[in-house]
Design an enzyme around this catalytic site. Structure first.
Site, PDB file in Angstrom:
ATOM      1  N   HIS A   1      -7.645  -5.630  -0.438  1.00  0.00           N
ATOM      2  CA  HIS A   1      -6.377  -4.937  -0.209  1.00  0.00           C
ATOM      3  C   HIS A   1      -5.727  -5.455   1.069  1.00  0.00           C
ATOM      4  CE1 HIS A   1      -3.643  -1.542  -0.597  1.00  0.00           C
ATOM      5  NE2 HIS A   1      -3.966  -1.088   0.606  1.00  0.00           N
TER       6      HIS A   1
ATOM      7  N   SER B   1       0.844  -1.186   0.000  1.00  0.00           N
ATOM      8  CA  SER B   1       0.000   0.000   0.000  1.00  0.00           C
ATOM      9  C   SER B   1       0.889   1.250   0.000  1.00  0.00           C
ATOM     10  CB  SER B   1      -0.961  -0.041   1.187  1.00  0.00           C
ATOM     11  OG  SER B   1      -2.009   0.892   1.027  1.00  0.00           O
TER      12      SER B   1
ATOM     13  N   GLU C   1      -8.851  -5.443  -4.773  1.00  0.00           N
ATOM     14  CA  GLU C   1      -8.305  -4.344  -3.966  1.00  0.00           C
ATOM     15  C   GLU C   1      -9.406  -3.367  -3.548  1.00  0.00           C
ATOM     16  OE1 GLU C   1      -5.144  -3.795  -3.080  1.00  0.00           O
ATOM     17  OE2 GLU C   1      -3.807  -4.754  -4.525  1.00  0.00           O
TER      18      GLU C   1
END
Length: 552
Positions: A449, A203, A331
């Site tokens: 995610h 991330s 995601e």
């Protein structure tokens, strides 16, 4: 007899401590023993200062080299996090402390015949949250590597920029460079090879890793890089068109600081409580907790610039190291599951024209935002058969927040052909998922995610987290093997793995990638090509006109 037993116990304790005593440039420290997933004993050293505390006059400045200490530092306890409020997981309070620049080292050998490859992890959290100690070493330390994790400054304390010399910005990224310098200078004392360092992150940590590849400041400090679900080309990862000055002035106004003169503004902010500065975060939120990243990496000038040019410009002269990047298959369920939980889906669809430019991070970057909004609505909600709004929104946020940036970065780096680029698509849905902390859990959201992190680190913050099942254990073996192979050789499959050889991307046209699932590893080409082609066709000016010093 009892006295003899106590003496023997004391001698054993002293001997164990002597075994875990290490001396670095700052002084001596003592660690503790831990045991890996498969029963391997390794040494843990946590809470080592790698820079001076960034407090007082050092707040909003570049990190300074650490000071030496007297005696023996106790490195047996996890360090505090940097000041932050983790709104991503619904935290109500600000936590952490400003004196937070600590590094952790985990090693299977302090002394050995040969130094081990080093893996340095950069945590994610949108540059607003997260800490090093969330990511424990017990999976990766089954392997012959030295693992390093560390903290860096977050939110306005790490990413405030006035757009001039008073506070150029990117201090959180400069903290990362300082941590890598510390690794280069000291890791050999822990059995690690300073000439074989792989940086990896997820991330905002993945975007940070990409920035480290791009920045001239970090050259020579690492030799391979992995960006998971984040690159410098994601819309949320760079601040376009002069907005950093506005963000700094807004912060000053919220804390009753003068805003007309940047020197006076920064001086005033240095006098404010760190918790009070961080607690202004809600004033920057316009809808739900968005925009999620109000303070971002910025363009800088001067000798101490981490980003002396835009990411698009820097990629032409980026450090030529093997680089791996990729995404998970859903995601976008990261924000969408939150919208479902907060019952915001209908409002998002109804107010799409107003919300889409802000949520998808092109409001400040593109003068053609109305055109972009119309084309996005047509592509996701009109051109294709809409199964339901939730599924469609997951695809849209997957593409806009993560996939497009990754695909564009792969295209640019592979075109240079200066070093191999490895591209992946992670599709394994295990027994646990980060959706349980991101938002709604009443329906299936796929591989969200950060779900790939569950097979690299034993993350126990998920509510009701189940013990890894048999397939999860297999995926831990697969992912740790691929990542560690890459750290050893710069190639995730130096020999065929599970019968597959993962090729580097041969050209921007082919974009070979590896799909990673429990059913097997499969090499394919053109990841979600219709969707990536669509995003590449949009006039996202942040990619071609990122010439101002600023933030989104």
């Amino acid at each position: 007899m009892l006295g003899c037993l106590l003496l023997l116990s004391l001698l054993a304790l002293v001997h164990a401590e002597d075994d875990l005593r290490v001396t670095v440039k700052q002084g001596a420290l003592i660690g503790r023993h831990l045991t890996s997933r498969k029963g391997r004993q390794f040494a843990s050293f946590e809470g080592i200062p790698f820079a001076k505390p960034p407090v007082g006059d050092l707040r909003f400045r570049s990190p300074q080299p650490p000071e030496k200490w007297d005696g023996v530092l106790d490195a047996t306890k996890p360090p505090p996090s940097c000041v932050h409020r983790d709104v991503i997981v619904g935290a109500k309070d600000v936590s952490g402390q400003e004196d937070c620049l600590f590094i952790n080292v985990y090693t299977p050998q302090i002394e050995g015949h040969s130094l081990l490859d080093v893996m340095v992890y950069v945590h994610g959290g949108g540059w607003i949250a997260g800490s090093s100690t969330m990511y424990q070493p017990h999976y990766l330390l089954d392997k012959d590597i030295v693992l390093v994790t560390f903290n860096y400054r977050l939110g306005p304390l790490g990413f405030l920029s006035t757009g001039d010399a008073e506070c150029p910005g990117n201090n959180g990224l400069k903290d990362q460079v300082a941590a890598l310098r510390w690794v280069k200078d000291n890791i050999a004392a822990f059995g690690g090879n300073p000439g074989s360092v792989t940086i990896f992150g997820e991330s905002a940590g993945g975007a940070s890793v990409h920035y480290l590849v791009l920045s001239p400041m970090s050259r020579g400090l690492f030799h391979r890089a992995i960006s998971q679900s984040g690159t410098a080309f994601n819309g949320w990862a760079f601040a376009p068109n002069g907005s950093s000055t506005g963000q700094a002035e807004k912060l000053g106004g919220l804390l009753n600081c003068p805003t007309q003169n940047s020197g006076e503004l920064v001086a005033c902010l240095r006098s404010k409580d760190a918790v009070a500065i961080t607690a202004t975060d809600k004033a920057f939120m316009e809808w739900s907790i968005d925009p999620l990243v109000p303070f971002k990496p910025v363009l800088e000038e001067g000798n101490d610039a981490f980003l002396p040019a835009t990411p698009l410009e820097l990629v032409q002269n980026a450090t030529a190291v093997p680089w791996m990047t990729g995404v998970t298959s859903e995601e976008g369920s990261f924000p969408v599951s939150r919208f479902v939980k907060q019952k915001l889906i209908d409002e998002l669809i109804t107010e799409f024209d107003r919300l889409a430019p802000m949520l998808l991070c092109y409001r400040e970057s593109s003068p053609r935002k109305d055109e972009i909004t119309d084309r996005i609505r047509e592509f996701y909600f009109e051109k294709n058969v809409v199964v339901d709004n939730v599924t469609t929104l997951i695809d849209m946020f997957t593409d806009g927040w993560f996939l497009h940036g990754a695909d564009h970065a792969v295209e640019l780096h592979s075109a240079k052909a200066a070093a191999p680029v490895y591209y992946y698509y992670f599709t394994y849905r295990g027994s646990n998922t980060f959706t349980s902390i991101f938002g709604d859990t009443s329906r299936e959201y796929g591989v969200t995610h950060a779900d790939d992190l569950l097979y690299l680190f034993p993350i126990d913050l998920l509510p009701g987290m189940a013990k890894p099942n048999e397939n999860d254990e297999k995926m831990i073996d697969i992912l740790t093997s691929l990542w560690v192979n890459f750290a050893h050789t710069g190639n995730p499959t130096p020999v065929p793995f599970h019968g597959v050889e993962w090729p580097s991307v041969s050209s921007p046209a082919n974009k070979e990638y590896l799909q990673i699932d429990i059913e097997g590893l499969e090499v394919k080409q053109g990841l979600l090509k219709e969707r990536t082609d669509f995003w590449s066709s949009l006039p996202l000016e942040a990619e071609t006109s990122m010439s101002a010093k600023d933030e989104l």
